[in-house]
Design an enzyme around this catalytic site. Structure first.
Site, PDB file in Angstrom:
ATOM      1  N   THR A 199       0.831  -1.217   0.000  1.00 24.67           N
ATOM      2  CA  THR A 199       0.000   0.000   0.000  1.00 24.67           C
ATOM      3  C   THR A 199       0.862   1.262   0.000  1.00 24.67           C
ATOM      4  OG1 THR A 199      -1.662  -1.188   1.270  1.00 24.67           O
ATOM      5  CG2 THR A 199      -1.836   1.205   1.242  1.00 24.67           C
ATOM      6  N   LEU A 200       1.829   1.324   0.913  1.00 23.23           N
ATOM      7  CA  LEU A 200       2.674   2.519   1.005  1.00 23.23           C
ATOM      8  C   LEU A 200       3.478   2.703  -0.279  1.00 23.23           C
ATOM      9  CD1 LEU A 200       1.973   2.817   3.978  1.00 23.23           C
ATOM     10  CD2 LEU A 200       4.388   2.934   4.523  1.00 23.23           C
ATOM     11  N   ALA A 242       1.527   9.100   8.192  1.00 27.10           N
ATOM     12  CA  ALA A 242       0.200   8.674   7.721  1.00 27.10           C
ATOM     13  C   ALA A 242      -0.935   9.488   8.345  1.00 27.10           C
ATOM     14  CB  ALA A 242      -0.002   7.190   8.029  1.00 27.10           C
ATOM     15  N   GLU A 277      11.865   5.327  19.725  1.00 31.47           N
ATOM     16  CA  GLU A 277      10.922   6.440  19.602  1.00 31.47           C
ATOM     17  C   GLU A 277      10.336   6.750  20.974  1.00 31.47           C
ATOM     18  OE1 GLU A 277       8.034   5.683  16.523  1.00 31.47           O
ATOM     19  OE2 GLU A 277       9.559   5.193  15.055  1.00 31.47           O
ATOM     20  N   ASP A 336      10.891   9.323   9.376  1.00 33.44           N
ATOM     21  CA  ASP A 336       9.654   9.417  10.153  1.00 33.44           C
ATOM     22  C   ASP A 336       9.657   8.414  11.303  1.00 33.44           C
ATOM     23  OD1 ASP A 336       6.913  10.533  10.388  1.00 33.44           O
ATOM     24  OD2 ASP A 336       6.274   8.487   9.945  1.00 33.44           O
ATOM     25  N   VAL A 395       9.910   5.686   5.888  1.00 36.68           N
ATOM     26  CA  VAL A 395       8.563   5.858   6.452  1.00 36.68           C
ATOM     27  C   VAL A 395       8.010   4.502   6.895  1.00 36.68           C
ATOM     28  CG1 VAL A 395       7.886   7.986   5.279  1.00 36.68           C
ATOM     29  CG2 VAL A 395       7.607   5.791   4.095  1.00 36.68           C
ATOM     30  N   ALA A 396       8.897   3.494   7.033  1.00 38.18           N
ATOM     31  CA  ALA A 396       8.435   2.136   7.359  1.00 38.18           C
ATOM     32  C   ALA A 396       8.538   1.892   8.865  1.00 38.18           C
ATOM     33  CB  ALA A 396       9.228   1.120   6.558  1.00 38.18           C
ATOM     34  N   ARG A 397       9.661   1.343   9.313  1.00 37.73           N
ATOM     35  CA  ARG A 397       9.918   1.135  10.742  1.00 37.73           C
ATOM     36  C   ARG A 397      11.403   1.359  10.986  1.00 37.73           C
ATOM     37  NH1 ARG A 397       5.400   1.676  11.602  1.00 37.73           N
ATOM     38  NH2 ARG A 397       3.889   0.331  12.635  1.00 37.73           N
ATOM     39  N   HIS A 425       7.003  10.087  13.601  1.00 38.96           N
ATOM     40  CA  HIS A 425       6.163   8.939  13.249  1.00 38.96           C
ATOM     41  C   HIS A 425       4.708   9.375  12.999  1.00 38.96           C
ATOM     42  CE1 HIS A 425       5.607   4.319  13.736  1.00 38.96           C
ATOM     43  NE2 HIS A 425       4.820   4.812  12.795  1.00 38.96           N
TER      44      HIS A 425
HETATM   45  P1  NAD Z   1       1.430  -3.740   2.982  1.00 39.40           P
HETATM   46  O1  NAD Z   1       1.236  -5.036   3.644  1.00 39.40           O
HETATM   47  O2  NAD Z   1       0.365  -3.204   2.094  1.00 39.40           O
HETATM   48  O3  NAD Z   1       2.778  -3.752   2.128  1.00 39.40           O
HETATM   49  C1  NAD Z   1       3.997  -4.277   2.566  1.00 39.40           C
HETATM   50  C2  NAD Z   1       4.734  -4.803   1.353  1.00 39.40           C
HETATM   51  O4  NAD Z   1       6.077  -5.154   1.704  1.00 39.40           O
HETATM   52  C3  NAD Z   1       4.074  -6.057   0.768  1.00 39.40           C
HETATM   53  O5  NAD Z   1       3.943  -5.883  -0.620  1.00 39.40           O
HETATM   54  C4  NAD Z   1       5.067  -7.160   1.108  1.00 39.40           C
HETATM   55  O6  NAD Z   1       5.061  -8.182   0.151  1.00 39.40           O
HETATM   56  C5  NAD Z   1       6.367  -6.386   1.084  1.00 39.40           C
HETATM   57  N1  NAD Z   1       7.485  -7.075   1.753  1.00 39.40           N
HETATM   58  C6  NAD Z   1       7.485  -7.778   2.904  1.00 39.40           C
HETATM   59  N2  NAD Z   1       8.705  -8.268   3.161  1.00 39.40           N
HETATM   60  C7  NAD Z   1       9.513  -7.857   2.156  1.00 39.40           C
HETATM   61  C8  NAD Z   1      10.884  -8.048   1.851  1.00 39.40           C
HETATM   62  N3  NAD Z   1      11.667  -8.779   2.642  1.00 39.40           N
HETATM   63  N4  NAD Z   1      11.377  -7.470   0.723  1.00 39.40           N
HETATM   64  C9  NAD Z   1      10.576  -6.749  -0.089  1.00 39.40           C
HETATM   65  N5  NAD Z   1       9.263  -6.546   0.138  1.00 39.40           N
HETATM   66  C10 NAD Z   1       8.737  -7.090   1.256  1.00 39.40           C
HETATM   67  O7  NAD Z   1       1.718  -2.706   4.169  1.00 39.40           O
HETATM   68  P2  NAD Z   1       1.736  -1.108   4.046  1.00 39.40           P
HETATM   69  O8  NAD Z   1       0.410  -0.574   4.452  1.00 39.40           O
HETATM   70  O9  NAD Z   1       2.308  -0.714   2.758  1.00 39.40           O
HETATM   71  O10 NAD Z   1       2.743  -0.742   5.214  1.00 39.40           O
HETATM   72  C11 NAD Z   1       4.093  -1.183   5.135  1.00 39.40           C
HETATM   73  C12 NAD Z   1       4.790  -0.891   6.450  1.00 39.40           C
HETATM   74  O11 NAD Z   1       4.987   0.504   6.572  1.00 39.40           O
HETATM   75  C13 NAD Z   1       3.974  -1.290   7.682  1.00 39.40           C
HETATM   76  O12 NAD Z   1       4.250  -2.630   8.042  1.00 39.40           O
HETATM   77  C14 NAD Z   1       4.436  -0.316   8.717  1.00 39.40           C
HETATM   78  O13 NAD Z   1       5.539  -0.850   9.426  1.00 39.40           O
HETATM   79  C15 NAD Z   1       4.894   0.883   7.929  1.00 39.40           C
HETATM   80  N6  NAD Z   1       3.962   2.023   8.028  1.00 39.40           N
HETATM   81  C16 NAD Z   1       4.421   3.185   8.562  1.00 39.40           C
HETATM   82  C17 NAD Z   1       3.578   4.275   8.648  1.00 39.40           C
HETATM   83  C18 NAD Z   1       4.064   5.585   9.235  1.00 39.40           C
HETATM   84  O14 NAD Z   1       3.291   6.296   9.833  1.00 39.40           O
HETATM   85  N7  NAD Z   1       5.309   5.944   9.080  1.00 39.40           N
HETATM   86  C19 NAD Z   1       2.254   4.187   8.204  1.00 39.40           C
HETATM   87  C20 NAD Z   1       1.821   2.987   7.641  1.00 39.40           C
HETATM   88  C21 NAD Z   1       2.687   1.903   7.557  1.00 39.40           C
END
Ligand code: NAD
Length: 307
Positions: free
Chosen positions: A144-145, A276, A254, A249, A223-225, A273
């Site tokens: 999604t992101l 979103a 944190e 972010d 913006v992930a973790r 953080h």
């Molecule tokens: P999502 O499940 O829609 O997408 C995650 C993607 O990463 C999937 O396509 C998955 O196949 C892929 N993936 C997993 N392991 C992988 C690897 N080893 N190599 C390559 N790709 C891999 O989730 P999302 O909604 O896109 O969110 C992703 C992450 O972002 C969340 O888990 C969360 O930790 C983080 N996030 C952060 C914020 C923020 O406020 N900064 C907001 C939303 C999500």
């Protein structure tokens, strides 16, 4: 299981007022109430930001975040507790936050804000500013992101490449690399943007070798973790000029500790953080909860089920 009482745990307050979500869900045919730790016991299901051990006696827990790395999957499974998350809703919000970071670096907006605080009229060096068309961003994680980031940056003329576990194409990405070719994928990008979940596989995926693989004039965006990145290795790369800058972010600890050298770096932008955040967050999350309450009623499988 039969759902009678759904709690909105007060920890969601870090993202929106718990009452806003409880009000939004009042039309459901079940009892919905804001609860503190003591109130969890009386609930079959809880919508929450943080984990609590008391959730192991519930039937269903919904995380208002997409990232569920803070929940103990094994214990949920052993206790037959369903865990769902809020992936699927952060494409535009995080996409626009990342576009903002890129525009800020390209157009030097962070310099202007810093100068304004000092009442200083100072133009950037003639060759500091640039425009985005013609630049390349490599987005690591195409969920999604990642897709939201690709769509938003694509609209600004950025060439977007991607990294995913398979190298199958995804709309919005001009080129795709498998994760085992990460270093090659990031080697010629102006911007590297991390959007993968934190898992055993992605822990410290960005280490000293990854930063060495990047161009010296590249910007890094997370913006992930926090723990997808070896933070000391990132700090070293920034201090040694092996990276141009970063927009961060999320962090290994944190809130980011006051003594972190990241705070003082001119080419580092820090947000707490909140990539979103949007005033519609409670509605977007509420719609997932509502959908799952309906599905429970009709016996369909949960949407966004993680455990
Ligand atoms: P999502 O499940 O829609 O997408 C995650 C993607 O990463 C999937 O396509 C998955 O196949 C892929 N993936 C997993 N392991 C992988 C690897 N080893 N190599 C390559 N790709 C891999 O989730 P999302 O909604 O896109 O969110 C992703 C992450 O972002 C969340 O888990 C969360 O930790 C983080 N996030 C952060 C914020 C923020 O406020 N900064 C907001 C939303 C999500």
């Amino acid at each position: 299981f039969e759902l009678e009482r759904l709690g909105v745990h007060e920890s969601v307050d870090a993202v929106f007022p718990p009452e806003a979500l409880a009000d939004y869900l009042t039309d459901l045919p079940i009892d919905v109430a804001v609860v503190d730790d003591e109130g969890i016991e009386a609930c079959d299901a809880v919508v929450t930001l943080e984990h609590r051990d008391a959730y192991l006696d519930c039937e269903w827990i919904h995380s208002i975040q997409a990232g569920v790395d803070r929940f103990p999957f094994d214990e949920f499974e052993a206790n037959d507790v369903v865990l769902t998350n809020s992936t699927g809703i952060h494409d535009r919000s995080v996409g626009e936050t990342v576009a903002g970071y890129l525009l800020l670096f390209a157009r030097r907006l962070h310099d202007h804000v810093a100068n304004q605080r000092e009442r200083r009229w100072e133009r950037p060096d003639w060759d500091a500013a640039f425009t985005l068309p013609g630049t390349t961003a490599c987005v690591v994680g195409t969920g999604t992101l990642g897709r939201g980031v690709a769509e938003t940056l694509g609209g600004l003329g950025v060439r977007v490449t991607g990294v995913r576990r398979s190298a199958d194409p995804v709309p919005g990405f001009e080129e795709m690399f498998p994760t085992d070719r990460l270093h090659e994928a990031i080697s010629d990008a102006d911007f590297v943007i991390v959007t993968v979940p934190l898992t055993d596989e992605t822990y410290h995926l960005f280490d000293a070798d990854a930063f060495d693989a990047m161009r010296d004039d590249a910007y890094f965006v997370n913006v992930a973790r926090g723990s997808v990145v070896d933070e000391p290795a990132l700090i070293d790369a920034l201090e040694d000029g092996r990276l141009e800058g970063a927009a961060l972010d999320v962090f290994e600890a944190e809130p980011l500790p006051e003594e972190s050298p990241l705070w003082d770096m001119d080419e580092v932008v820090i947000s707490p953080h909140c990539a979103a955040y949007t005033r519609d967050y409670f509605r977007d999350t509420g719609d997932i909860v509502r959908e799952n309450v309906d599905r429970l009623d009709t016996g369909e499988a949960f949407h966004n089920r993680v455990v």
